[in-house]
Design a protein around this motif. Structure first.
Motif, PDB file in Angstrom:
ATOM      1  N   UNK A 629       0.824  -1.203   0.000  1.00 55.95           N
ATOM      2  CA  UNK A 629       0.000   0.000   0.000  1.00 55.95           C
ATOM      3  C   UNK A 629       0.863   1.259   0.000  1.00 55.95           C
ATOM      4  N   UNK A 630       0.569   2.152  -0.945  1.00 53.19           N
ATOM      5  CA  UNK A 630       1.126   3.504  -0.935  1.00 53.19           C
ATOM      6  C   UNK A 630       0.012   4.445  -0.502  1.00 53.19           C
ATOM      7  N   UNK A 631       0.307   5.300   0.465  1.00 53.41           N
ATOM      8  CA  UNK A 631      -0.680   6.243   0.982  1.00 53.41           C
ATOM      9  C   UNK A 631      -0.210   7.663   0.713  1.00 53.41           C
ATOM     10  N   UNK A 632      -1.057   8.465   0.104  1.00 52.30           N
ATOM     11  CA  UNK A 632      -0.693   9.851  -0.169  1.00 52.30           C
ATOM     12  C   UNK A 632      -1.483  10.775   0.735  1.00 52.30           C
ATOM     13  N   UNK A 633      -0.948  11.968   0.951  1.00 55.47           N
ATOM     14  CA  UNK A 633      -1.671  12.936   1.757  1.00 55.47           C
ATOM     15  C   UNK A 633      -0.892  14.214   1.921  1.00 55.47           C
ATOM     16  N   UNK A 634      -1.586  15.244   2.444  1.00 59.74           N
ATOM     17  CA  UNK A 634      -0.931  16.526   2.668  1.00 59.74           C
ATOM     18  C   UNK A 634      -1.204  17.102   4.046  1.00 59.74           C
ATOM     19  N   UNK A 635      -2.273  16.664   4.701  1.00 60.57           N
ATOM     20  CA  UNK A 635      -2.619  17.203   6.012  1.00 60.57           C
ATOM     21  C   UNK A 635      -2.038  16.382   7.139  1.00 60.57           C
ATOM     22  N   UNK A 636      -1.973  16.986   8.319  1.00 62.87           N
ATOM     23  CA  UNK A 636      -1.459  16.258   9.478  1.00 62.87           C
ATOM     24  C   UNK A 636      -2.326  15.049   9.794  1.00 62.87           C
TER      25      UNK A 636
END
Length: 899
Positions: A629-636
């Motif tokens: 699994x690759x997980x992307x995000x920008x928020x805390x």
């Protein structure tokens, strides 16, 4: 004083669902706040309002941890053997390789405490609190449960608050919930099962007040805040070994057992079959071990990955942890945040509905390039002009063009969308003067302004929630003028836009002669129409998702936004098909056990209204099904899931520092399409790593075979241990690295992800390596035997044997360039210039080994005549052709491995 302090007065369960007085009673306070003595007592009991620093691992332990690897054990074992042999120069070389490997890992890899430090940096530094009946500004660390705190525009919320008073309060919670627009707040309690994004009666630590004013009672400080819970999740999420780490560990353990087993067999055969002297037998066994141990492999892996880091950086993917380079190539599922990752995080008007017609709006984001056209292609008329006038005049936002040509928003996203569509339609503020305003209030859900034109005409302009404006409207603007309001038409239009996942706003107006405007004036309005607003998907992300699907990679959207919006965006992006699609909300997920979620996750590609805990549960459920699994995000709010995922991918521009520090990879351009490119690059790097390993192993296999045959048949050793080390060193330093620069094979994104687990090379490839080892080893024994038969001294024969090994590996290098197709093609001569530089370096080093006296003395080599090179050269050509035949046989019977 409110009474003796108890533990119960420091915490309150689900304050968002309780009435204000109930929260005050639970905390033992009133709206008048605490006294200084009470606050001091609570501070001593609850502790400072800070997130605790994690236990730091000493630097020396972190450095030594990079030696805790089976392959490094093999490397250290080789060094120990050299020390036993008294070859301190060789010992130093091998130890240098091990230390350099550890230094690279120590410097390159990020530490978990940096992620936690990034979260701590989000907390407010000061807070306005009510103490002893007066307002005071204190350090946020001294805020305690029960404190009454006030909030103003621009403030960072210092702790979790149950709101007691709220006036037009909107708070930017995007870093916590992922929602793209500020959340409107009020004081009314919400449902007990409301998710974080739906707790409108709360203000959360670390979020920012966009507009309005408020007061609230502190219900949680430090680790007991929502952001504190995220820190705990980051610290406890744990990280998993990458597929490469697992494969290298498995490979190293198997190789160690094989080497030890063969060494024991050699000892027994040499001692009891040939009666060799014990000292000679030990020396020969050490030579076998040195030959069999691929001491260059750890360095080869590290350097190949480091080269991959540089290549991926040129594609805007900044790698923070080396193993993540190749792990991307094995990704089977990408879990992506919506806002700012799949979408532009720039609200855009997509549709306009007036009583006259429906209109489509082109253009994305805050760039005012675009057009408004009717369904029949007609240009908009006065109906749209009236609507756009409201959008630009009843508005406090502005769009500004930066020096680099990019457009940025000053103000709130929704108002920015209205301002931009007004510019697209040619609406202007020129000559208009604002005489009064009714600010937006979350209770009323509308904003109104009184505007005067250059000719002196005045009108009240209103924008807001459609239902609130409809109930205050009497007529609607048609092509012929005012006509009675058609409630049924507008209800259907609102349902249509909402069903498409659009945020719906309405506009109305009313001529007036008044000098100011108040809420009481907002009656008998003329309804003008609707805007349908959406955070648009990135066009390049649509193509990237299609490429991921073609490559056998599932893409799942996990967002804090509403289900309808998430589903609409996912359909537009091609993430899910049209028709019935299941969307799993955070509330529904809460009702599932982890085992039930494990069963559900393969069927669901869209998750809405999720919390950080939900994201970790989804990732774990996928991993329990052997998904990478690759997980992307920008928020805390994404940091815990990024830490838990096999590959955490953070946005470099809009991502928080906490998210970047938790991730293995940071995207410099915040573009989901870069993930597709990074996955392609990861597959290429892993392919090249496998090619390098398949190329390197026959060197050790051939050398150990030569020594094994000599021991078994009781003949003179064709190679000394120091000569073995020489061949290992020059092939690992020159030829092996050439394959790291190989371009991607054809159709690299048209094949499914490789399976996790197992060894870095499978049994078929191991058989291939053994056959090549027999070919090169057999050729070496033949050259050695022919040299002795021709009357050459032992040192010359051994020099020819070393030349055979070097040239045989050079020929085999060209075989390994294309593992899935024939190398008998002109393509093998082009596409990778490093191959030729490596070949030149090998030949130069081999010339030094053969003809320079210092090397002759160190390695017991001898100068060779020109004709002495012909036999090794002829055997090398035979090896190249024989390996090509072997590759053809493998392809013919369907055993060609994926390259």
């Amino acid at each position: 004083m409110t009474g003796a302090l108890t533990d119960a007065k420091l915490t309150v369960e689900r304050p968002f669902a309780l009435e204000i007085d109930e929260v005050g009673d639970a905390l033992g306070v009133s709206r008048a706040g605490l006294s200084a003595d009470e606050a001091a007592e609570r501070l001593g009991a609850a502790g400072p309002n800070v997130l605790p620093e994690p236990e730091r691992i000493p630097g020396w332990r972190r450095f030594l941890g990079h030696f805790n690897d089976t392959l490094i054990y093999i490397l250290l074992g080789a060094a120990a053997i050299k020390a036993v042999m008294g070859d301190w120069l060789d010992f130093s070389v091998i130890m240098a390789v091990a230390v350099i490997n550890a230094i690279i890992g120590y410097v390159q890899e990020g530490r978990a405490e940096k992620a936690l430090a990034g979260i701590r940096g989000m907390l407010s530094s000061e807070a306005g609190v009510l103490r002893d009946g007066a307002w005071a500004t204190i350090t946020a660390a001294d805020v305690v449960p029960g404190d009454v705190v006030r909030l103003m525009p621009g403030d960072k919320v210092p702790a979790d608050l149950r709101l007691t008073d709220a006036v037009q309060l909107r708070i930017d919670e995007s870093a916590l919930t992922g929602e793209s627009v500020p959340s409107s707040k009020d004081t009314a309690p919400v449902a007990m099962d409301a998710g974080v994004g739906d707790r409108t009666s709360m203000a959360f630590s670390g979020t920012i007040v966009s507009a309005g004013q408020a007061r609230g009672i502190v219900t949680g400080t430090g680790v007991h805040t929502e952001i504190g819970k995220i820190q705990t999740l980051v610290g406890g999420a744990g990280s998993l070994d990458t597929p490469l780490t697992k494969q290298l560990d498995t490979f190293g353990k198997v190789l160690t057992l094989v080497i030890l087993g063969m060494a024991v067999v050699m000892l027994l055969i040499g001692r009891y079959l040939h009666g060799m002297p014990f000292a000679d037998l030990i020396s020969a066994t050490i030579g076998f071990a040195v030959a069999a141990i691929p001491e260059g492999l750890p360095a080869l892996v590290t350097i190949t990955l480091a080269i991959g880091v540089q290549q991926m950086a040129r594609r805007n993917a900044i790698v923070r942890k080396l193993p993540a380079v190749e792990a991307l190539g094995s990704v089977t599922t990408v879990c992506s945040d919506k806002t700012g990752t799949l979408t532009k995080n720039e609200m855009t008007v997509r549709r306009i509905i007036t009583p006259v017609a429906q209109y489509e709006v082109t253009g994305l984001g805050y760039d005012p390039e675009g057009a408004i056209t009717a369904a029949d292609g007609a240009a908009p008329g006065g109906d749209v002009a009236a609507l756009l006038a409201v959008g630009t005049l009843c508005n406090d936002a502005h769009v500004v063009r930066e020096a680099d040509g990019a457009w940025t928003l000053v103000g709130e996203p929704t108002e920015g969308a209205l301002k931009v569509v007004a510019i697209k339609g040619g609406a202007s503020e020129a000559g208009m003067v604002r005489r009064g305003v009714v600010p937006f209030d979350s209770a009323n859900k509308f904003m109104a302004t009184l505007n005067e034109s250059g000719e002196g005409a005045r009108a009240i302009l209103v924008k807001g929630a459609p239902d609130r404006l409809l109930e205050r409207s009497l007529t609607q603007r048609s092509a012929a003028g005012a006509e009675p309001l058609d409630h049924a038409f507008w209800t259907a239009a609102i349902d249509e836009l909402s069903g498409q996942g659009l945020r719906v706003l309405a506009a109305a107006r009313k001529p007036t002669r008044a000098d100011d405007v108040a809420i009481g004036d907002l009656i008998d309005l003329e309804f003008l129409g609707l805007w349908g607003i959406l955070d648009p998907p990135r066009p390049e992300a649509i193509e990237a998702i299609a490429d991921c699907h073609r490559a056998g990679i599932r893409v799942k959207m996990i967002t804090g936004d509403h289900a309808g919006t998430a589903l609409s965006i996912s359909r537009e992006m091609g993430l899910v098909p049209d028709g019935d699609v299941r969307v799993l909300t955070g509330t529904e997920l809460e009702e599932l056990t982890q085992e039930q979620l494990k069963t559900v996750v393969p069927e669901v590609d869209v998750y809405a209204r999720t919390s950080p805990e939900h994201k970790i549960r989804i990732v774990r459920a996928l991993q329990s099904r052997d998904e990478v699994v690759a997980m992307t995000g920008d928020g805390v709010n994404d940091a815990p899931a990024l830490t838990r995922a096999d590959i955490g991918i953070a946005m470099g521009i809009k991502g928080t520092e906490a998210t970047k520090e938790a991730a293995e990879i940071v995207l410099a351009d915040d573009n989901f399409a870069t993930i597709r490119s990074a996955i392609r690059e990861g597959r290429r790097i892993y392919d090249n790593l496998r090619k390098s390993v398949v190329f390197l192993l026959p060197t050790n296999g051939a050398q150990s075979l030569v020594i094994l045959v000599a021991i078994v048949f009781g003949i003179t050793l064709p190679l000394t241990p120091v000569q073995v080390l020489w061949v290992n060193m020059i092939t690992a330093v020159t030829l092996s690295l050439a394959l790291a620069y190989e371009p991607a094979e054809r159709g690299i994104m048209d094949r499914p992800p490789r399976k996790a687990g197992g060894s870095i090379i499978n049994l078929r490839e191991l058989g291939f390596v053994l056959i090549v080892s027999l070919l090169i080893g057999g050729a070496t024994l033949a050259v050695f035997g022919l040299a002795l038969g021709a009357g050459h001294e032992l040192a010359v024969a051994r020099t020819e044997a070393v030349a055979m090994l070097a040239l045989g590996q050079l020929a085999y290098l060209f075989n390994c360039r294309f593992m899935g197709r024939s190398s008998i093609t002109v393509d093998v001569l082009r596409g990778n210039q490093v191959v030729w530089w490596s070949a030149l370096a090998l030949l130069v080093l081999q010339m030094l080994y053969t003809y320079v006296p210092w090397f002759n003395g160190l390695f017991d080599s001898r100068p060779l005549s020109f004709t002495a090179w012909l036999v090794p050269l002829a055997f090398s050509i035979v090896i190249f052709l024989a390996v090509e035949v072997l590759k053809a046989v493998r392809r013919r019977i369907g055993f060609a491995g994926r390259s």
